[in-house]
Scaffold this motif. Structure first.
Motif, PDB file in Angstrom:
ATOM      1  N   GLY A 115      -0.692  31.678 -43.162  1.00 35.42           N
ATOM      2  CA  GLY A 115      -1.940  32.024 -42.511  1.00 35.42           C
ATOM      3  C   GLY A 115      -2.685  33.114 -43.244  1.00 35.42           C
ATOM      4  O   GLY A 115      -2.128  33.808 -44.112  1.00 35.42           O
ATOM      5  N   LEU A 116      -3.960  33.281 -42.892  1.00 35.56           N
ATOM      6  CA  LEU A 116      -4.836  34.278 -43.515  1.00 35.56           C
ATOM      7  C   LEU A 116      -5.677  34.927 -42.428  1.00 35.56           C
ATOM      8  O   LEU A 116      -6.212  34.239 -41.565  1.00 35.56           O
ATOM      9  CB  LEU A 116      -5.734  33.611 -44.563  1.00 35.56           C
ATOM     10  CG  LEU A 116      -6.909  34.443 -45.087  1.00 35.56           C
ATOM     11  CD1 LEU A 116      -6.405  35.661 -45.864  1.00 35.56           C
ATOM     12  CD2 LEU A 116      -7.822  33.590 -45.970  1.00 35.56           C
ATOM     13  N   SER A 117      -5.782  36.227 -42.489  1.00 35.21           N
ATOM     14  CA  SER A 117      -6.635  36.969 -41.546  1.00 35.21           C
ATOM     15  C   SER A 117      -7.239  38.163 -42.279  1.00 35.21           C
ATOM     16  O   SER A 117      -6.726  38.617 -43.312  1.00 35.21           O
ATOM     17  CB  SER A 117      -5.839  37.441 -40.330  1.00 35.21           C
ATOM     18  OG  SER A 117      -4.773  38.281 -40.719  1.00 35.21           O
ATOM     19  N   ALA A 118      -8.369  38.635 -41.737  1.00 36.33           N
ATOM     20  CA  ALA A 118      -9.040  39.797 -42.339  1.00 36.33           C
ATOM     21  C   ALA A 118      -8.323  41.081 -41.908  1.00 36.33           C
ATOM     22  O   ALA A 118      -7.911  41.231 -40.758  1.00 36.33           O
ATOM     23  CB  ALA A 118     -10.504  39.827 -41.912  1.00 36.33           C
ATOM     24  N   ARG A 119      -8.174  41.998 -42.857  1.00 33.03           N
ATOM     25  CA  ARG A 119      -7.522  43.274 -42.559  1.00 33.03           C
ATOM     26  C   ARG A 119      -8.580  44.272 -42.082  1.00 33.03           C
ATOM     27  O   ARG A 119      -9.633  44.405 -42.716  1.00 33.03           O
ATOM     28  CB  ARG A 119      -6.822  43.807 -43.807  1.00 33.03           C
ATOM     29  CG  ARG A 119      -6.031  45.091 -43.571  1.00 33.03           C
ATOM     30  CD  ARG A 119      -5.323  45.517 -44.835  1.00 33.03           C
ATOM     31  NE  ARG A 119      -4.535  46.728 -44.601  1.00 33.03           N
ATOM     32  CZ  ARG A 119      -3.831  47.349 -45.539  1.00 33.03           C
ATOM     33  NH1 ARG A 119      -3.828  46.880 -46.793  1.00 33.03           N
ATOM     34  NH2 ARG A 119      -3.142  48.435 -45.246  1.00 33.03           N
ATOM     35  N   PRO A 120      -8.316  44.960 -40.984  1.00 33.95           N
ATOM     36  CA  PRO A 120      -9.278  45.975 -40.524  1.00 33.95           C
ATOM     37  C   PRO A 120      -9.543  47.025 -41.598  1.00 33.95           C
ATOM     38  O   PRO A 120      -8.615  47.534 -42.225  1.00 33.95           O
ATOM     39  CB  PRO A 120      -8.588  46.589 -39.310  1.00 33.95           C
ATOM     40  CG  PRO A 120      -7.629  45.538 -38.841  1.00 33.95           C
ATOM     41  CD  PRO A 120      -7.164  44.844 -40.082  1.00 33.95           C
ATOM     42  N   GLY A 121     -10.808  47.329 -41.839  1.00 40.08           N
ATOM     43  CA  GLY A 121     -11.164  48.291 -42.883  1.00 40.08           C
ATOM     44  C   GLY A 121     -11.380  47.659 -44.236  1.00 40.08           C
ATOM     45  O   GLY A 121     -11.706  48.358 -45.199  1.00 40.08           O
ATOM     46  N   GLY A 178      -8.431  44.337 -51.073  1.00 35.46           N
ATOM     47  CA  GLY A 178      -9.310  43.674 -52.022  1.00 35.46           C
ATOM     48  C   GLY A 178     -10.667  43.367 -51.419  1.00 35.46           C
ATOM     49  O   GLY A 178     -11.022  43.862 -50.346  1.00 35.46           O
ATOM     50  N   PRO A 179     -11.444  42.503 -52.088  1.00 37.21           N
ATOM     51  CA  PRO A 179     -12.808  42.190 -51.623  1.00 37.21           C
ATOM     52  C   PRO A 179     -12.842  41.328 -50.365  1.00 37.21           C
ATOM     53  O   PRO A 179     -13.906  41.134 -49.775  1.00 37.21           O
ATOM     54  CB  PRO A 179     -13.425  41.453 -52.810  1.00 37.21           C
ATOM     55  CG  PRO A 179     -12.257  40.837 -53.515  1.00 37.21           C
ATOM     56  CD  PRO A 179     -11.126  41.816 -53.362  1.00 37.21           C
ATOM     57  N   GLY A 180     -11.684  40.792 -49.933  1.00 38.09           N
ATOM     58  CA  GLY A 180     -11.672  39.926 -48.756  1.00 38.09           C
ATOM     59  C   GLY A 180     -12.011  38.471 -49.103  1.00 38.09           C
ATOM     60  O   GLY A 180     -12.387  38.162 -50.239  1.00 38.09           O
ATOM     61  N   ILE A 181     -11.877  37.613 -48.127  1.00 40.77           N
ATOM     62  CA  ILE A 181     -12.106  36.167 -48.316  1.00 40.77           C
ATOM     63  C   ILE A 181     -13.265  35.736 -47.426  1.00 40.77           C
ATOM     64  O   ILE A 181     -13.272  36.012 -46.212  1.00 40.77           O
ATOM     65  CB  ILE A 181     -10.849  35.344 -47.963  1.00 40.77           C
ATOM     66  CG1 ILE A 181      -9.619  35.878 -48.718  1.00 40.77           C
ATOM     67  CG2 ILE A 181     -11.072  33.872 -48.266  1.00 40.77           C
ATOM     68  CD1 ILE A 181      -9.722  35.759 -50.209  1.00 40.77           C
TER      69      ILE A 181
END
Length: 633
Positions: free
Chosen positions: A612-618, A566-569
């Motif tokens: 937890g929340l983390s950004a996904r590579p790509g 998705g667009p990310g957080i």
């Protein structure tokens, strides 16, 4: 402050009664001089030789030579009354060990040795010439008229010696005033003790207990310093009378430092910890000092201990000023008590160390200062206790208010729960009617146009969205209830993931990564399904691409991970994403209540886990839900 006012007038009378005996000395002691005997080999013949007279040092008032083992010889003359009769020579203080007076028994006779000291019991058996708190020698006025008298002093305590000469009538009057002052003094001390006992707080309050012990030790010390204990001790206990003052002094210092530790609120940690260590040093010093009299080392130890006492009292005064500035209860009176104590300790220490001149009023003033100090400390203890009681009452009132507020909130929550349940029921009834009507229309028109089918789907999505919102509201209300309890069971976490994937509307875009071995989880299966369903639902709503659901088990924990493209957080949103009613600004037209992730976190916390929340590579995000495999039974 009423206690201070009540003590003021008796203390003024006490000063007057103690000052009158010292002032009533019509028979003067003249030509008083002293000679130190460092080796202890001097005799009356050697010190009375004409060649040795220039070695004597004149003194005013009395001898104050400090703590030393060397004997001292005093040379003096006494005025005699014109009418003749007897002259009573009194020696103070009453804790001197060995006194030897050389005086003639009759006119023209040779000098005879007469002994006294606290090693000789104060009885009417002839060992002492007169039963008194001091040492009294009865002399013939005709025998001593114009004669030089000699007095040898040797003691393990402070070499402080004060002389007074009176006629028998004058002595009786002065002694009566002194005993009256002593009665008033000890009456006030005993009143403080009785008041402290009467309160009964010492049974469970350490500060009161320390104050009472310090007060009792002071009472014992003052009775020894003033020689009252020797009036009733039998002859066989003469050794106890000799050591009583030394032990009482050490016990009083030990008790006072123990009381200071609690009155000054000393702590081992913090900026004032060095004062705590100083107090600890003083406690150890006085505790070990109790061995000194038995080992014959009191003379060497006492001087150092008195200097340490002066230092600790000075530091205590500074600490009390700091407590006053900090606004502690009773700190103003605590500073006053330390100021009085400092003046009294300063006077007595200088007197006992031989720095101040030997004066009887200095000895008595330190005792009056001790009484005023203990009275002020008593007020400190009372004020401190009143402050604690007021704080306890305030805490009790706050607790009662909190209980009332809690009861009110519980009642409001019950009312809210009933309202949500009623609202859910009232809304679901027409929703069911709408859903049923839409389904019936679809069956009546099986070959409807694409536009009609699109509108049917919009109706079904709207009904499902409202039902999901109602369910989230009900779940939130149930999880926030303080009486809510988990319904744990043992199940396979991988099977749960498979069932959720099969029931998902976006099953085609969902990719599972599950372990081959079963991961047996002990948790509330319904709540965990709700949490994972919310994570999957959000990912499928906001990510048009593939969504992943993985499961890992390691170290007694199981971790679910939902990844999307998705667009990310945004970082500023990530910190509060799991709070209630939080939604991002870039959600577009996607429907939502902002409760889904809040419910996920609540369910995780109830299970002793975390989210937890983390950004996904790509691009995209990864949400993780970690729970212990074995929860509380």
């Amino acid at each position: 402050m009423s206690l201070a006012r009540r003590l003021l007038h008796p203390c003024l009378w006490l000063v007057l009664l103690l000052a009158l005996p010292a002032a009533a000395q019509p028979l003067q002691i003249r030509e008083l001089a002293v000679l130190a005997d460092p080796l202890g080999r001097e005799t009356l013949a050697s010190v009375s030789a004409p060649a040795r007279q220039r070695d004597f040092r004149p003194v005013a008032g009395g001898l104050a030579a400090g703590y030393t083992r060397q004997p001292h010889w005093l040379r003096f003359r006494v005025d005699v009354p014109p009418s003749g009769g007897e002259v009573w020579l009194e020696v103070q203080p009453p804790y001197l060990d060995d006194l030897r007076l050389y005086a003639p028994e009759r006119a023209g006779a040779a000098l005879q040795e007469r002994r006294a000291g606290d090693q000789r019991p104060q009885r009417s058996d002839g060992r002492r010439e007169l039963a008194s708190t001091g040492f009294v020698f009865r002399l013939s006025a005709e025998a001593i008229a114009g004669r030089t008298l000699w007095l040898r002093l040797e003691t393990s305590s402070s070499s402080l010696l004060l002389l007074a000469a009176r006629t028998p009538a004058e002595f009786a009057a002065a002694n009566g005033l002194r005993l009256g002052a002593f009665g008033l003094y000890y009456g006030l001390l005993l009143s403080l003790c009785a008041f402290c006992f009467w309160q009964g707080v010492w049974r469970h309050d350490l500060l009161h207990r320390a104050y009472l012990v310090s007060l009792l030790s002071l009472l014992l010390l003052m009775s020894c310093i003033n020689g009252l204990h020797s009036l009733w001790l039998p002859e066989a206990w003469a050794g106890l009378a000799d050591q009583a003052t030394s032990y009482a002094t050490l016990l009083s210092g030990l008790a006072a430092n123990w009381f200071y530790r609690h009155a000054l609120e000393l702590r081992r940690e913090g900026p004032g910890r060095w004062i705590w260590w100083l107090n600890r040093l003083a406690l150890y010093a006085y505790g070990l000092g109790l061995l000194a009299p038995a080992l014959g080392l009191y003379t060497e130890v006492a001087g150092a201990l008195f200097q340490l006492t002066l230092l600790t009292t000075l530091v205590g005064f500074g600490r009390s000023l700091w407590l006053w500035r900090a606004g502690r209860p009773g700190s103003r009176m605590l500073a006053l008590a330390h100021l009085i104590s400092l003046s009294g300790v300063f006077t007595i220490v200088l007197l006992l160390l031989g720095v101040a001149p030997g004066q009887l009023w200095l000895l008595y003033s330190s005792q009056i200062g001790s009484l005023l100090t203990m009275a002020a400390f008593g007020i400190v203890v009372l004020l401190r206790r009143q402050g604690l009681e007021a704080a306890h009452r305030e805490a009790s009132e706050r607790a009662e208010q909190a209980l009332r507020q809690h009861a009110h909130e519980r009642a409001a929550r019950r009312e809210q729960s009933r309202f949500i349940a009623m609202l859910s029921h009232e809304i679901r009834t027409p929703l069911s009617m709408i859903a049923g009507a839409a389904q019936a229309l679809q069956k009546l028109m099986p070959s409807a146009s694409e536009e009609v089918e699109r509108r049917h789907r919009r109706i079904r999505r709207g009904v499902a969205g409202i039902e999901q919102l109602l369910q989230q509201l009900l779940d939130q209300d149930r999880l926030d209830d303080e009486q809510f309890g988990l319904r744990r069971s043992r199940f396979d976490a991988a099977v749960l993931c498979t069932e959720l994937a099969e029931a998902s509307e976006g099953q085609a875009r969902l990719r599972l990564d599950l372990p081959a071995d079963a991961a047996q989880l002990h948790a509330d299966r319904t709540l965990l399904a709700t949490a994972l369903g919310n994570l999957l639902g959000n990912a499928l709503k906001y990510s048009p691409a593939e969504v992943g659901l993985s499961l890992r088990s390691d170290g007694g924990r199981v971790e679910f991970a939902v990844s999307d493209r998705g667009p990310g957080i945004a970082p500023e949103l990530a910190a509060r994403l799991f709070e209630r009613y939080t939604r991002g600004p870039a959600v577009g037209g996607v429907a939502g209540s902002g409760l889904g992730l809040y419910l996920v976190r609540r369910i995780a916390l109830l299970h002793g886990g975390q989210v937890g929340l983390s950004a996904r590579p790509g691009g995209g995000s990864i949400f993780t839900l970690s729970l212990p495999l074995e929860g509380e039974p």
